[in-house]
Scaffold this motif. Structure first.
Motif, mmCIF file in Angstrom:
data_model
loop_
_atom_site.group_PDB
_atom_site.id
_atom_site.type_symbol
_atom_site.label_atom_id
_atom_site.label_comp_id
_atom_site.label_asym_id
_atom_site.label_seq_id
_atom_site.Cartn_x
_atom_site.Cartn_y
_atom_site.Cartn_z
ATOM 1 N N LYS A 230 0.525 -1.909 -0.375
ATOM 2 C CA LYS A 230 -0.353 0.188 0.012
ATOM 3 C C LYS A 230 0.938 1.184 0.919
ATOM 4 O O LYS A 230 1.904 1.518 0.796
ATOM 5 C CB LYS A 230 -1.037 0.260 1.521
ATOM 6 C CG LYS A 230 -1.406 -0.537 1.333
ATOM 7 C CD LYS A 230 -2.543 -1.365 2.371
ATOM 8 C CE LYS A 230 -3.385 -2.165 2.666
ATOM 9 N NZ LYS A 230 -4.286 -2.024 3.998
ATOM 10 N N VAL A 231 0.340 2.159 -0.567
ATOM 11 C CA VAL A 231 1.366 3.551 -0.736
ATOM 12 C C VAL A 231 0.007 4.594 -0.613
ATOM 13 O O VAL A 231 -1.493 4.123 0.034
ATOM 14 C CB VAL A 231 1.600 4.108 -1.937
ATOM 15 C CG1 VAL A 231 1.948 5.592 -1.923
ATOM 16 C CG2 VAL A 231 2.464 2.976 -2.383
ATOM 17 N N ARG A 232 0.459 5.570 0.527
ATOM 18 C CA ARG A 232 -0.235 7.001 0.830
ATOM 19 C C ARG A 232 0.561 7.430 1.284
ATOM 20 O O ARG A 232 1.379 8.291 1.513
ATOM 21 C CB ARG A 232 -0.654 6.072 2.736
ATOM 22 C CG ARG A 232 -2.188 7.265 3.614
ATOM 23 C CD ARG A 232 -2.256 7.085 4.969
ATOM 24 N NE ARG A 232 -0.792 7.150 5.507
ATOM 25 C CZ ARG A 232 -0.126 7.102 5.994
ATOM 26 N NH1 ARG A 232 -1.068 8.696 6.965
ATOM 27 N NH2 ARG A 232 1.087 6.945 7.222
ATOM 28 N N LEU A 233 0.013 9.084 0.704
ATOM 29 C CA LEU A 233 0.770 10.416 -0.063
ATOM 30 C C LEU A 233 0.086 11.376 0.948
ATOM 31 O O LEU A 233 -1.244 11.428 0.963
ATOM 32 C CB LEU A 233 1.031 10.441 -1.397
ATOM 33 C CG LEU A 233 1.461 11.319 -2.155
ATOM 34 C CD1 LEU A 233 2.904 11.949 -1.367
ATOM 35 C CD2 LEU A 233 1.440 11.819 -3.490
ATOM 36 N N ASP A 234 0.747 11.614 2.023
ATOM 37 C CA ASP A 234 -0.193 12.958 2.772
ATOM 38 C C ASP A 234 0.992 14.174 2.376
ATOM 39 O O ASP A 234 2.315 14.610 2.731
ATOM 40 C CB ASP A 234 0.336 12.840 4.223
ATOM 41 C CG ASP A 234 -0.393 13.110 5.577
ATOM 42 O OD1 ASP A 234 -1.515 15.020 4.674
ATOM 43 O OD2 ASP A 234 -0.253 13.532 6.296
ATOM 44 N N ILE A 235 0.391 15.157 1.621
ATOM 45 C CA ILE A 235 0.702 16.696 1.686
ATOM 46 C C ILE A 235 0.457 18.021 2.291
ATOM 47 O O ILE A 235 -0.413 17.952 2.103
ATOM 48 C CB ILE A 235 0.964 16.474 -0.302
ATOM 49 C CG1 ILE A 235 1.762 15.524 -0.630
ATOM 50 C CG2 ILE A 235 1.122 18.197 -0.542
ATOM 51 C CD1 ILE A 235 1.504 15.924 -2.429
ATOM 52 N N ASP A 236 0.930 18.205 2.697
ATOM 53 C CA ASP A 236 0.897 19.744 3.497
ATOM 54 C C ASP A 236 1.748 20.361 4.118
ATOM 55 O O ASP A 236 3.371 19.898 4.181
ATOM 56 C CB ASP A 236 0.103 18.879 4.819
ATOM 57 C CG ASP A 236 -0.626 19.664 6.074
ATOM 58 O OD1 ASP A 236 -0.440 20.800 5.691
ATOM 59 O OD2 ASP A 236 -1.540 19.779 6.646
ATOM 60 N N GLN A 237 1.276 21.935 3.726
ATOM 61 C CA GLN A 237 2.345 23.038 3.784
ATOM 62 C C GLN A 237 3.334 23.009 5.343
ATOM 63 O O GLN A 237 4.314 23.209 5.628
ATOM 64 C CB GLN A 237 1.746 24.034 3.376
ATOM 65 C CG GLN A 237 1.414 24.156 2.339
ATOM 66 C CD GLN A 237 0.905 25.160 1.201
ATOM 67 O OE1 GLN A 237 1.003 26.517 1.791
ATOM 68 N NE2 GLN A 237 0.768 25.473 -0.003
ATOM 69 N N GLN A 238 2.212 22.224 6.176
ATOM 70 C CA GLN A 238 2.721 22.053 7.611
ATOM 71 C C GLN A 238 4.219 21.284 7.794
ATOM 72 O O GLN A 238 4.575 21.874 8.553
ATOM 73 C CB GLN A 238 2.191 21.560 8.538
ATOM 74 C CG GLN A 238 1.936 20.112 8.698
ATOM 75 C CD GLN A 238 0.804 19.737 9.557
ATOM 76 O OE1 GLN A 238 0.435 20.479 10.446
ATOM 77 N NE2 GLN A 238 0.153 18.453 9.438
ATOM 78 N N TYR A 239 4.274 19.890 6.687
ATOM 79 C CA TYR A 239 6.141 19.485 7.062
ATOM 80 C C TYR A 239 6.757 20.502 6.453
ATOM 81 O O TYR A 239 7.015 20.976 5.653
ATOM 82 C CB TYR A 239 5.670 18.624 5.965
ATOM 83 C CG TYR A 239 4.319 17.431 6.514
ATOM 84 C CD1 TYR A 239 4.237 17.080 7.783
ATOM 85 C CD2 TYR A 239 3.547 17.190 5.375
ATOM 86 C CE1 TYR A 239 3.418 16.618 8.295
ATOM 87 C CE2 TYR A 239 2.241 16.544 5.696
ATOM 88 C CZ TYR A 239 2.572 15.649 7.036
ATOM 89 O OH TYR A 239 1.913 14.797 7.505
ATOM 90 N N ALA A 240 7.619 20.978 7.407
ATOM 91 C CA ALA A 240 9.559 21.785 7.414
ATOM 92 C C ALA A 240 9.877 20.842 5.598
ATOM 93 O O ALA A 240 10.690 21.267 5.223
ATOM 94 C CB ALA A 240 9.839 21.303 8.220
ATOM 95 N N GLU A 241 10.322 19.447 5.992
ATOM 96 C CA GLU A 241 10.577 19.003 4.934
ATOM 97 C C GLU A 241 10.193 17.400 4.298
ATOM 98 O O GLU A 241 9.569 16.827 4.737
ATOM 99 C CB GLU A 241 12.275 18.769 5.514
ATOM 100 C CG GLU A 241 11.836 17.490 7.170
ATOM 101 C CD GLU A 241 13.875 17.416 6.792
ATOM 102 O OE1 GLU A 241 15.127 17.887 6.547
ATOM 103 O OE2 GLU A 241 13.990 16.192 8.241
ATOM 104 N N GLU A 242 10.602 17.230 3.468
ATOM 105 C CA GLU A 242 10.609 16.031 3.413
ATOM 106 C C GLU A 242 10.725 14.384 3.627
ATOM 107 O O GLU A 242 11.426 14.159 4.392
ATOM 108 C CB GLU A 242 10.418 15.091 1.618
ATOM 109 C CG GLU A 242 10.443 16.661 0.386
ATOM 110 C CD GLU A 242 10.856 16.458 -0.649
ATOM 111 O OE1 GLU A 242 11.576 15.381 -1.009
ATOM 112 O OE2 GLU A 242 9.773 16.638 -1.308
#
Length: 146
Positions: free
Chosen positions: A2-14
């Motif tokens: 399974k692959v889950r992608l969570d994109i949010d500007q709160q994250y400082a880095e990948e």
């Protein structure tokens, strides 16, 4: 898988997190691939006083000879302006350190031969060969799954 992608500007880095019940070959391949994304694709090397960009995938081995760090490809041998420990950090996970003075590209290995004194003769696809040191045998066996 399974692959889950969570994109949010709160994250400082990948950041990539792998959750698995055990370290399977598939999980290891994913980890190796992700780690290789930050690796350099070329190194600067000198040959006959001219500077070349060497594709990392073409390098068979990196070794020290006469206090110089050399990168051997199937065509020629280049002089690098970095230390061996820096090469270990720069090169992708397909490279393994086999002695204090040498790193080998796993993809460039033709075959291996165990010697009677416990060392491994490593034959490369460019018809050269080298020896592992005893100190690195455990890491080599783990990496090559011997």
């Amino acid at each position: 898988m399974k692959v889950r992608l969570d994109i949010d500007q709160q994250y400082a880095e990948e950041q990539i997190i792998i959750e698995a019940p055990s370290l399977s070959p598939r999980v290891q391949k994913v980890q190796d691939f992700v780690q290789s994304l930050d690796q350099k694709e070329t190194l600067k090397g000198k040959f006959q006083d001219q500077l070349y960009l060497i594709e990392v995938g073409t390098i068979q081995r990196v070794y020290i000879e006469n206090r110089k760090v050399l990168a051997e490809t199937d065509i020629r041998t280049y002089t690098l302006d970095i230390r061996l420990y820096q090469a270990v950090e720069i090169l992708p996970t397909s490279f393994i350190q086999i002695s204090q003075s040498e790193i080998v590209n796993i993809d460039a290995i033709s075959h291996l031969k165990l010697t009677s004194n416990g060392l491994i003769e490593i034959y490369l696809k460019n018809d050269s060969f080298t020896y592992s040191s005893r100190r690195y045998l455990k890491a080599i066996k783990e990496k090559l799954e011997l």
